[in-house]
Structures are given as C-alpha cells and as structure tokens.
Design a protein around this motif. Structure first.
Motif, short mmCIF file in Angstrom:
data_model
loop_
_atom_site.label_atom_id
_atom_site.label_comp_id
_atom_site.label_asym_id
_atom_site.label_seq_id
_atom_site.Cartn_x
_atom_site.Cartn_y
_atom_site.Cartn_z
N GLN A 328 9.22 -30.16 8.99
CA GLN A 328 8.21 -29.94 10.02
C GLN A 328 8.76 -30.30 11.40
N ALA A 329 9.54 -31.36 11.46
CA ALA A 329 10.15 -31.76 12.73
C ALA A 329 11.12 -30.68 13.22
N THR A 330 11.82 -30.07 12.29
CA THR A 330 12.73 -28.98 12.67
C THR A 330 11.94 -27.80 13.22
N LEU A 331 10.86 -27.43 12.52
CA LEU A 331 10.05 -26.30 12.99
C LEU A 331 9.50 -26.59 14.39
N ASP A 332 9.01 -27.81 14.59
CA ASP A 332 8.46 -28.19 15.90
C ASP A 332 9.53 -28.10 16.99
N VAL A 366 13.12 -25.14 -3.39
CA VAL A 366 12.47 -25.79 -2.24
C VAL A 366 13.22 -25.41 -0.96
N ALA A 367 14.56 -25.46 -1.03
CA ALA A 367 15.37 -25.10 0.15
C ALA A 367 15.10 -23.66 0.56
N GLN A 368 15.01 -22.77 -0.42
CA GLN A 368 14.74 -21.36 -0.13
C GLN A 368 13.40 -21.19 0.58
N ASP A 369 12.40 -21.88 0.08
CA ASP A 369 11.06 -21.82 0.68
C ASP A 369 11.11 -22.30 2.13
N ARG A 370 11.85 -23.39 2.38
CA ARG A 370 11.96 -23.93 3.74
C ARG A 370 12.69 -22.96 4.66
N LEU A 371 13.74 -22.35 4.11
CA LEU A 371 14.50 -21.37 4.90
C LEU A 371 13.58 -20.22 5.32
N GLU A 372 12.77 -19.75 4.38
CA GLU A 372 11.90 -18.61 4.70
C GLU A 372 10.87 -18.98 5.76
N ARG A 373 10.35 -20.21 5.68
CA ARG A 373 9.37 -20.63 6.70
C ARG A 373 10.03 -20.74 8.07
N ALA A 376 10.66 -17.22 9.35
CA ALA A 376 9.42 -16.56 9.79
C ALA A 376 9.06 -17.04 11.20
N LEU A 377 9.21 -18.35 11.44
CA LEU A 377 8.94 -18.89 12.78
C LEU A 377 9.90 -18.25 13.80
N THR A 382 11.49 -14.81 18.34
CA THR A 382 12.41 -13.77 18.83
C THR A 382 11.62 -12.59 19.39
N LEU A 383 10.58 -12.18 18.66
CA LEU A 383 9.78 -11.06 19.13
C LEU A 383 9.09 -11.41 20.45
N ALA A 384 8.56 -12.62 20.53
CA ALA A 384 7.89 -13.05 21.77
C ALA A 384 8.89 -13.04 22.93
#
Ligand code: 5AD
Length: 488
Positions: A328-332, A366-373, A376-377, A382-384
């Motif tokens: 979560q800290a990485t995503l933030d 679990v790592a795969q799921d985190r990579l996908e999240r 996605a972010l 990138t689009l924005a």
C-alpha cells in the motif's frame, strides 16, 4: 573464402544493447559483415541475469541453437553478457555447442576469440579489470549501421558499488569505474559530427559518475569531473539537441545535478528514477539508502527546477517480508510521485545476493496479485499523464514504423518526444508527401492520448531538420508492406 557474417541476439538493459553495438563494431573492424541469423556464420547471444526468467532464456536458446549450428558446418556460437560473466567456463563445460564465452569487461577480445574458435580453440574470458582498457574501443566502422539513426549511447561509467540486497549487478558488472571526461566529450563530439542529435549517457549508476575520484581527491589524475559538470560540457556541443542519462540512483542527485535540469538547454525533461518500493521498512532491507520522504523530496526538487519534467521509475513487488501495508505504501508513493510510466517486476531471488537468503519469501500468487494492482494503478496514471499532454506542441525524433503499423495497422511512424514518450504520427503513403525517416526531427501537435502512446499531427510550414547520415531505408515501402494499401 567468403567473408564471415555475424548476428547478435541481445537480452536485457540498454547497457547490454550498447555492448552488442560495441561487439558489432569490433567485428566490422575485424572484417566480418552483419547479417540475419539465418545467413550468419557467427551468432553471439548477449545475456541478462537480472531476474531468473531472463537467465533461463539463454538455456532455452542454447538448446535451439544446436539445430542452427548443425545446419551449416563451421558455424560458431558465442555467449556474452551478465550470465557469461557469472558462469564463465561452466558454460563451455555444460554446452558443447558454445565456442566462446566473454564477460562484460572483455568485449574487446571478441574478434580474437572468434578467430581462435574458427581454428577449433574454445575459450572463455571473464576476468574483471579495474583499468580503463575496456573503454578503449574503435570509432564507428564505416560499415557499422546504427540501429538507431540520429541517436546513440555513450558509456560514462560502469559497475556498481551499492550492493542493493536484491541485485546481481555488482557481481555481473563489477566495481564502479568512470571514464575520463575528455574521452566522453570527444566521443559525443564525433557522434554529433556524424549526425547524431540525441545521446543517452549510460552507466549502471550513471550519476555516481566520478564520485570516488572526487571523494578521494584524485579527479584531476583520473580525468573525471562531477556528473553535473560533465552534462554541462556535453550541453555545449554543437548539434547535440538532446541529452539523456540512465539509470541514475536517487542518492546521487546533488544540488548541482538538480540545478542542471533547470539550466541546461539540451538536457531532456525526463528522469528515470528507480523507486523500487515505497515502504521505508522494505527500502531499508533493500539497502536503498533513502526513504520514501527523501525520494519524494528529490522528485519535488527536480520538478521545481524543471516544471515540465516527466518522471518514470522501476518497482519491485514481493520482496521478502513485504506486507500488504508495504505494498500500500508503494502504491501511495507511486501516485504521489506521479510517475508517467514505470517498469514493475516480481522480486526474483538471485543466487549470491543477500535478499535471496532472507526469510519471508513471498508466495508467487500473492506477488502476482500485487504486481497486477500496481500495474493497474500505473495504467491509470499513464493515461492521465498522456491526456494532460493533448494540445501541446513538441518535437519528435523518428524511430521507424509505429508498433501498430508493424502489426498491420494504420500507416504510422513513431518517434520519441523530449520526455521520452512514444508519439505516433499518421503518414500519407499516397502522393508525394515525404514520409519522415528514422533520425529526422519533426514538429508535432499532440492530438490524442492512449494508454501506451500519444498521437500527433505534423505541424506544417516549419523546416524539418534531418540528421545527416540517417538511414535511407524506404519507410514508405516498409509502411506499405506491413499495412497493405487496403488499410490506408
Ligand atoms: N528481482 C526483481 N527485479 C529486479 N530488478 C533488479 N533486481 C531484481 C530482482 N532480483 C529490477 C529493479 C531494477 C531493474 C533494472 O530491475 O527494479 O531497477
């Protein structure tokens, strides 16, 4: 006897791509000609070992290359790059189809090794040197065809002394060593004289350039200068319109380098700034030597110096012990830093690195799921970012047919803008309108944004400068043959 022909297959980073260019140039100087693999007599595989998947490619390739060798007697296979550096002789022992192995410090011996192999003498050279000999390479041979007209890499330093706990690079590329500034400037000058308008300075930790010499008070003797000063000298070379560097480490952005981004006319408004993780606990265990706050501080300082700066990054998920809160800290942090793009990877344990022995290895699912999240972010960011660029006028350096054109889509060429984004440009293949060629710089207006690229239209009525010596490959035919007249 016919002249021998060579082909090179390259995996991995830009340093590897550039090493392959150096080997190609050396082989031209030794009297060989470049060819497709199907016609070649010598095939060099330049390998990567940054993650396990990359390393495994070599072993798959070597299996298949047995058939390639058997097709024609006298064919030779060489293995270079990071796997070669680590495995050395073991590759010769394990794979009888391999004729020579060369490490990352031994490119200049390749022509001699080819000659020995042709006489039936197999060899491996992986010795690490700490002298500057490895930078002593000949200038571009007249027969050397640049794969990237108008653009070139220039090595400024090699190696890495930082020992991030996940990373194999110190083992494959050795200790940090910097080239004398005069040699770098002279090479850039020669390239500019040959029509190159964009250079990318390369180093495993490129902005660590010269740091050991400065610290030990021996910069004069070594001929190195501070990295920002090197950029300043390169910025003055006539004809060099774009200067880039990759990959820097966040801790080596001193005030002078930040200032350079605001002051140097030709330094591109893009920095690739590897974050790896946004969690302080993980950063500490990665031994990255910065925390989230100081990383964001560097990003902010760079943007203050250069308000239109684009940042991209590298990220790793699933480092041993990474918790959901760490992710979560990485995503933030990714969101806060506002990366326009990033390369993200699942942590891959590398033999001999510190992190590979740590407890808490993360389940691959679990790592795969985190990579996908994370990805996605990044797609959303990138689009924005791309959308924010619509309406802007910029200039692109043409690379060739766009990815869509190559897949049989519309007639388009692609280039890069100063921010290193891909901009596609529709071209008219009917009529006499000239099609922009690789190496040409074209003024464009950004008219649309997609998740992967920007779409531009050519701004008319302005002189379009052409890089001298750009390939005269007939792009019109290339575009026609891949897209077919029906799709125009
Ligand atoms: N596992 C996953 N990714 C890695 N990288 C480096 N080492 C590893 C590893 N062991 C990534 C980092 C680096 C990029 C070139 O590759 O993000 O910046």
């Amino acid at each position: 006897m016919d002249r021998r022909r060579f082909a090179i297959r390259t995996y991995g980073c830009q340093m590897n791509v550039h090493d392959s260019e150096k080997v190609a140039n050396l082989l031209h100087h030794a009297g060989l000609d470049a060819a497709d693999e199907a016609e070649a007599d010598v095939l060099v595989v330049n390998t990567c070992s940054i993650r396990d998947k990359a390393e495994q490619r070599l072993y798959t390739d070597l299996g298949l290359l047995r058939a390639w060798k058997a097709e024609r007697p006298g064919r030779l296979v060489g293995v270079g790059g990071c796997v070669a550096q680590q495995q050395g002789d073991a590759i010769l022992e394990r794979f009888p189809q391999v004729d020579f192995v060369f490490g990352t410090h031994n490119l200049r011996f390749v022509p001699a090794m080819v000659a020995e192999a042709a006489r039936g003498q197999r060899s491996a050279r992986t010795e690490e040197t700490r002298d500057l000999d490895r930078f002593d390479l000949p200038q571009r041979h007249p027969a050397y065809a640049s794969p990237s007209p108008g653009r070139a890499f220039v090595t400024v330093m090699e190696g890495c002394d930082l020992y991030c706990t996940f990373c194999i690079v110190p083992q494959t590329r050795g200790r940090e060593i910097s080239r004398p500034a005069d040699d770098i400037v002279a090479e850039a000058q020669t390239l500019a004289d040959e029509g190159v308008c964009e250079i990318t300075l390369l180093g495993q930790t490129v902005n660590a350039y010269g740091r050991h010499d400065l610290r030990r008070d021996r910069a004069d003797r070594a001929g190195t200068v501070a990295f920002a000063e090197l950029l300043r000298r390169l910025d003055r070379i006539p004809g060099l319109e774009r200067i880039r560097y990759t990959s820097p480490h966040p801790i080596f952005f001193d005030a002078a380098l930040v200032r350079a981004h605001g002051e140097l006319e030709h330094l591109c408004p893009h920095v690739h700034l590897p974050l790896q993780s946004g969690s302080d606990a993980i950063l500490e265990r990665m031994r990255r030597r910065y925390d989230r706050e100081s990383f964001l501080g560097i990003a902010q300082a760079l943007r203050r110096a250069r308000p239109d700066l684009t940042l991209t990054s590298d990220l790793i998920v699933g480092f041993p012990g990474e918790s959901e809160a760490d992710l979560q800290a990485t995503l933030d942090t990714v969101e806060q830093a506002g990366f326009a793009d990033s390369y993200s990877f699942k942590y891959s344990p590398r033999p001999g690195t510190k992190a590979a022995q740590e407890p808490g290895q993360i389940d691959p699912g679990v790592a795969q799921d985190r990579l996908e999240r994370l990805q996605a972010l990044q797609r959303r960011l990138t689009l924005a970012y791309h959308r924010s660029r619509v309406g802007e006028r910029t200039e692109i350096l043409i690379e060739g047919p766009s990815a869509r054109a190559r897949r049989g889509g519309p007639a388009q060429v692609a280039g890069r803008d100063p921010h290193q984004r891909v901009v596609n440009l529709a071209v008219r293949v009917a009529g006499d309108a000239p099609i922009p060629q690789p190496g040409e710089r074209v003024p464009v207006e950004i008219v649309d944004a997609t998740p992967h690229s920007l779409l531009g239209t050519q701004i008319p009525l302005r002189a379009v400068k052409t890089a001298a010596g750009s390939a005269d490959e007939d792009l019109r035919n290339a575009v026609l043959s891949v897209s077919g007249p029906g799709s125009l």
